[in-house]
Scaffold this motif. Structure first.
Motif, PDB file in Angstrom:
ATOM      1  N   VAL A 135       0.844  -1.200   0.000  1.00 39.34           N
ATOM      2  CA  VAL A 135       0.000   0.000   0.000  1.00 39.34           C
ATOM      3  C   VAL A 135       0.877   1.246   0.000  1.00 39.34           C
ATOM      4  O   VAL A 135       0.648   2.195  -0.768  1.00 39.34           O
ATOM      5  CB  VAL A 135      -0.942  -0.003   1.218  1.00 39.34           C
ATOM      6  N   ASN A 136       1.896   1.254   0.847  1.00 44.24           N
ATOM      7  CA  ASN A 136       2.762   2.424   0.937  1.00 44.24           C
ATOM      8  C   ASN A 136       3.533   2.676  -0.355  1.00 44.24           C
ATOM      9  O   ASN A 136       3.699   3.822  -0.785  1.00 44.24           O
ATOM     10  CB  ASN A 136       3.732   2.267   2.111  1.00 44.24           C
ATOM     11  N   LEU A 137       4.019   1.608  -0.986  1.00 49.59           N
ATOM     12  CA  LEU A 137       4.719   1.790  -2.261  1.00 49.59           C
ATOM     13  C   LEU A 137       3.794   2.398  -3.310  1.00 49.59           C
ATOM     14  O   LEU A 137       4.190   3.296  -4.070  1.00 49.59           O
ATOM     15  CB  LEU A 137       5.278   0.452  -2.746  1.00 49.59           C
ATOM     16  N   HIS A 138       2.560   1.922  -3.356  1.00 46.20           N
ATOM     17  CA  HIS A 138       1.592   2.505  -4.282  1.00 46.20           C
ATOM     18  C   HIS A 138       1.369   3.982  -3.987  1.00 46.20           C
ATOM     19  O   HIS A 138       1.353   4.827  -4.896  1.00 46.20           O
ATOM     20  CB  HIS A 138       0.264   1.751  -4.205  1.00 46.20           C
ATOM     21  N   LEU A 139       1.183   4.326  -2.710  1.00 45.41           N
ATOM     22  CA  LEU A 139       0.907   5.713  -2.339  1.00 45.41           C
ATOM     23  C   LEU A 139       2.045   6.641  -2.758  1.00 45.41           C
ATOM     24  O   LEU A 139       1.807   7.736  -3.284  1.00 45.41           O
ATOM     25  CB  LEU A 139       0.685   5.815  -0.831  1.00 45.41           C
ATOM     26  N   PHE A 140       3.274   6.208  -2.549  1.00 45.64           N
ATOM     27  CA  PHE A 140       4.396   7.086  -2.863  1.00 45.64           C
ATOM     28  C   PHE A 140       4.684   7.150  -4.353  1.00 45.64           C
ATOM     29  O   PHE A 140       5.107   8.196  -4.862  1.00 45.64           O
ATOM     30  CB  PHE A 140       5.629   6.664  -2.057  1.00 45.64           C
ATOM     31  N   LEU A 142       2.340   6.991  -6.579  1.00 43.60           N
ATOM     32  CA  LEU A 142       1.290   7.884  -7.093  1.00 43.60           C
ATOM     33  C   LEU A 142       1.708   9.345  -7.005  1.00 43.60           C
ATOM     34  O   LEU A 142       1.355  10.160  -7.870  1.00 43.60           O
ATOM     35  CB  LEU A 142      -0.016   7.674  -6.316  1.00 43.60           C
ATOM     36  N   SER A 143       2.468   9.684  -5.985  1.00 45.94           N
ATOM     37  CA  SER A 143       2.893  11.077  -5.814  1.00 45.94           C
ATOM     38  C   SER A 143       4.203  11.381  -6.518  1.00 45.94           C
ATOM     39  O   SER A 143       4.376  12.475  -7.072  1.00 45.94           O
ATOM     40  CB  SER A 143       3.018  11.403  -4.322  1.00 45.94           C
ATOM     41  N   PHE A 144       5.149  10.435  -6.496  1.00 49.66           N
ATOM     42  CA  PHE A 144       6.479  10.721  -7.040  1.00 49.66           C
ATOM     43  C   PHE A 144       6.617  10.367  -8.519  1.00 49.66           C
ATOM     44  O   PHE A 144       7.448  10.951  -9.211  1.00 49.66           O
ATOM     45  CB  PHE A 144       7.543   9.973  -6.234  1.00 49.66           C
ATOM     46  N   TYR A 145       5.867   9.404  -8.988  1.00 51.95           N
ATOM     47  CA  TYR A 145       5.975   9.005 -10.398  1.00 51.95           C
ATOM     48  C   TYR A 145       5.055   9.877 -11.226  1.00 51.95           C
ATOM     49  O   TYR A 145       3.844   9.666 -11.291  1.00 51.95           O
ATOM     50  CB  TYR A 145       5.615   7.522 -10.546  1.00 51.95           C
ATOM     51  N   GLN A 146       5.633  10.869 -11.854  1.00 53.19           N
ATOM     52  CA  GLN A 146       4.903  11.821 -12.689  1.00 53.19           C
ATOM     53  C   GLN A 146       5.481  11.759 -14.106  1.00 53.19           C
ATOM     54  O   GLN A 146       6.261  12.622 -14.516  1.00 53.19           O
ATOM     55  CB  GLN A 146       5.013  13.238 -12.113  1.00 53.19           C
ATOM     56  N   PRO A 147       5.136  10.732 -14.860  1.00 49.36           N
ATOM     57  CA  PRO A 147       5.779  10.508 -16.155  1.00 49.36           C
ATOM     58  C   PRO A 147       5.395  11.548 -17.200  1.00 49.36           C
ATOM     59  O   PRO A 147       4.294  12.108 -17.174  1.00 49.36           O
ATOM     60  CB  PRO A 147       5.268   9.119 -16.552  1.00 49.36           C
ATOM     61  N   THR A 148       6.325  11.787 -18.096  1.00 51.53           N
ATOM     62  CA  THR A 148       6.089  12.644 -19.260  1.00 51.53           C
ATOM     63  C   THR A 148       6.448  11.835 -20.496  1.00 51.53           C
ATOM     64  O   THR A 148       7.065  10.761 -20.389  1.00 51.53           O
ATOM     65  CB  THR A 148       6.963  13.905 -19.202  1.00 51.53           C
ATOM     66  N   GLN A 171       1.447   0.746 -11.823  1.00 50.72           N
ATOM     67  CA  GLN A 171       1.608   2.204 -11.789  1.00 50.72           C
ATOM     68  C   GLN A 171       1.888   2.755 -13.190  1.00 50.72           C
ATOM     69  O   GLN A 171       1.363   3.804 -13.575  1.00 50.72           O
ATOM     70  CB  GLN A 171       2.739   2.586 -10.840  1.00 50.72           C
ATOM     71  N   ILE A 172       2.695   2.040 -13.932  1.00 56.94           N
ATOM     72  CA  ILE A 172       2.981   2.456 -15.312  1.00 56.94           C
ATOM     73  C   ILE A 172       1.711   2.420 -16.155  1.00 56.94           C
ATOM     74  O   ILE A 172       1.397   3.368 -16.897  1.00 56.94           O
ATOM     75  CB  ILE A 172       4.085   1.561 -15.913  1.00 56.94           C
ATOM     76  N   GLN A 173       0.966   1.340 -16.034  1.00 56.33           N
ATOM     77  CA  GLN A 173      -0.282   1.222 -16.798  1.00 56.33           C
ATOM     78  C   GLN A 173      -1.309   2.260 -16.354  1.00 56.33           C
ATOM     79  O   GLN A 173      -2.045   2.808 -17.181  1.00 56.33           O
ATOM     80  CB  GLN A 173      -0.848  -0.190 -16.631  1.00 56.33           C
ATOM     81  N   HIS A 174      -1.347   2.558 -15.077  1.00 53.88           N
ATOM     82  CA  HIS A 174      -2.273   3.562 -14.553  1.00 53.88           C
ATOM     83  C   HIS A 174      -2.016   4.924 -15.185  1.00 53.88           C
ATOM     84  O   HIS A 174      -2.954   5.724 -15.355  1.00 53.88           O
ATOM     85  CB  HIS A 174      -2.126   3.644 -13.035  1.00 53.88           C
ATOM     86  N   ARG A 175      -0.765   5.165 -15.538  1.00 55.69           N
ATOM     87  CA  ARG A 175      -0.405   6.454 -16.134  1.00 55.69           C
ATOM     88  C   ARG A 175      -0.506   6.449 -17.657  1.00 55.69           C
ATOM     89  O   ARG A 175      -0.145   7.419 -18.317  1.00 55.69           O
ATOM     90  CB  ARG A 175       1.024   6.830 -15.732  1.00 55.69           C
ATOM     91  N   GLY A 176      -0.984   5.330 -18.222  1.00 55.66           N
ATOM     92  CA  GLY A 176      -1.187   5.288 -19.668  1.00 55.66           C
ATOM     93  C   GLY A 176       0.012   4.841 -20.470  1.00 55.66           C
ATOM     94  O   GLY A 176       0.029   4.979 -21.699  1.00 55.66           O
TER      95      GLY A 176
END
Length: 489
Positions: A135-140, A142-148, A171-176
């Motif tokens: 859970v904690n890895l997901h939470l962080f 979500l905040s730190f992984y801001q892909p461009t 997380q990668i898939q969540h960001r498209g």
């Protein structure tokens, strides 16, 4: 084997007047161990209670050789009292236990976070006791992984713990994006077992402009390799990369200095070397320099400032820093269990524990190489053992991963029957962790003696149940047609 460590062990044996292969050496090392009394602060399971022993009660009162600390630490003797005191508060105080009693429930996490921060080399306000590791890895992330479009990759290990791998993928898939193009999985070179840190630094240098986040284990769960977190963090941040670590196998095992290393974030569980019990509460760290700029993507009421949390006006008054990532009130029972173990760590230092760990793991390595390498006398090439863990003390913690040349299932079954608690990873690896807090040099000696008997008789006779090592007798049991065949050699 590391030359300096080998020399230290052999010099110690000479000083003590005992051969390194003798039980007397192990007993002498334990006698002068300043941490030896800590062993009495833990409960050791009894053989009669271990399912793999198949009800064997021979010497059932003898403590097993417990080398599974990298999976689940032993139970401190004070855990039950601390947990029961919290249950007593519930019984005696009811709802008032939130604000009174030994561990006020509304401050359960704050009763342990200072000791926890000391273990990871962080400021108290940089650490939060909360949730579970995944859970904690997901939470962080979500905040730190801001892909461009140009910087969207996450660098990880090719053999990361499966949960971490799944988290990164999702997380990668969540960001498209797609894992196939957004995951960089560093792996050992051909013919090698552990990852060359030079390869990690090379990838950072060559592909750093496209990497958004690095997420590595502080200690690699399979091989036991300890990464140079300070060097990796410095190299990555020069390229503008966010650096996070999963410290599940590192915390309580090796010294950590997260704040001084400038690590961006880290998460860890507490049930391995921190002995909080299966499914125990997890923890997280975020460097204070991110307090003003990094906020949780998901919010819960325990991230609300405690001073105004109960105003109930539905206006989020977010705690600054890592504490703002807390979602819900932590279990007082989990925090009490964790407190029991942290109190033990508080009685010593990680430096003192590390000194013992280096010698204890080095002693295990020396014996394995002495008896089970390809040039060891008395063993065929079919019974050799390769050590997958790096030989340098600075590149490993408590754990050694042993790779066997004969069927693993047979070896593991016999070890279990002999009262050895360890961990198998198919097809050929058994992980062994002599833990500094509660394991002894005699534990290491006994384990190697048991293993010698097992491998010798598997190689020569194909089976065996009982052997006498010259110091003690072990039942190790093999079953044929529902009948135990006993053979004394």
């Amino acid at each position: 084997m590391d030359v300096e460590l080998k020399s230290r062990l052999e010099g110690k044996a000479k000083c003590l007047g005992h051969d390194l292969t003798s039980q007397e050496f192990a007993l002498a090392m334990d006698a002068e161990d300043p941490l030896r009394s800590f062993r009495n602060l833990f409960h050791f399971p009894k053989r009669i209670n271990i399912p793999e022993a198949n009800g064997d009660v021979t010497e059932s009162s003898r403590d097993p050789v417990y080398f599974s600390g990298m999976s689940l630490g032993l139970c401190p003797t004070t855990t039950k009292d601390l947990v029961c005191s919290s249950l007593d508060d519930w019984a005696n105080l009811g709802v008032h236990g939130h604000t009174t009693g030994i561990f006020p429930w509304a401050e359960a996490d704050l009763c342990v976070d200072e000791q926890m921060a000391a273990l990871v080399g962080a400021k108290r306000e940089e650490v939060a006791v909360m949730n579970g590791l995944s859970v904690n890895l997901h939470l962080f992330l979500l905040s730190f992984y801001q892909p461009t479009p140009s910087r969207h990759k996450i660098l990880c290990e090719s053999r990361a713990f499966p949960s971490d791998y799944y988290i990164i993928e999702s997380q990668i898939q969540h960001r498209g994006f797609q894992p196939a193009t957004s995951m960089i999985c560093v792996q050992p070179k051909s013919g090698e077992e552990w990852i060359d840190e030079g390869e990690i630094l090379r990838v950072i240098e060559e592909e750093g402009e496209s990497i958004a986040v690095i997420l590595l284990g502080g200690v690699q769960y399979y091989t036991g390799q300890l990464f140079d977190m300070a060097a990796i963090t410095a190299a990555a941040q020069r390229k503008g990369i966010i650096v996070g670590f999963d410290l599940a196998h590192a915390v309580g095992n090796v010294p950590l200095h997260l704040h001084d290393w400038n690590v961006d974030f880290a998460c860890w569980c507490t049930y391995k070397y921190l002995n909080s019990g299966a499914g125990g509460i997890a923890c997280a760290y975020m460097h204070e320099r991110h307090n003003a700029t990094v906020k949780p993507a998901l919010q819960g009421w325990w991230g609300h400032k405690s001073e105004t949390r109960f105003d109930m006006d539905n206006e989020m008054d977010l705690e600054e820093g890592v504490r703002g990532f807390r979602l819900t009130n932590p279990s007082i029972l989990m925090c009490a269990s964790l407190k029991a173990s942290l109190n033990i760590y508080h009685q010593t230092s990680l430096e003192e524990l590390r000194n013992k760990s280096i010698m204890l793991t080095g002693y295990l390595e020396w014996l394995i190489r002495h008896y089970f390498s390809s040039n060891s006398p008395g063993f065929s090439s079919q019974s050799t053992i390769r050590i997958l863990t790096p030989p340098q003390p600075e590149r490993r913690g408590c754990q050694l991963s042993l790779c066997f040349s004969i069927p693993l299932s047979d070896i593991y079954e016999k070890l279990s029957l002999a009262g050895v608690s360890c961990d198998k990873r198919e097809p050929s690896v058994i992980r062994i962790a002599p833990v500094h807090l509660y394991n002894s040099f005699e534990d290491v000696y006994k384990f190697v003696e048991i293993l010698r008997g097992i491998l010798y008789h598997m190689t020569v006779f194909g089976h065996m149940i009982k052997f006498n090592s010259g110091h003690f007798t072990y039942d190790i049991g093999v079953y044929y047609s529902d009948k135990t065949i006993k053979e004394t050699c």
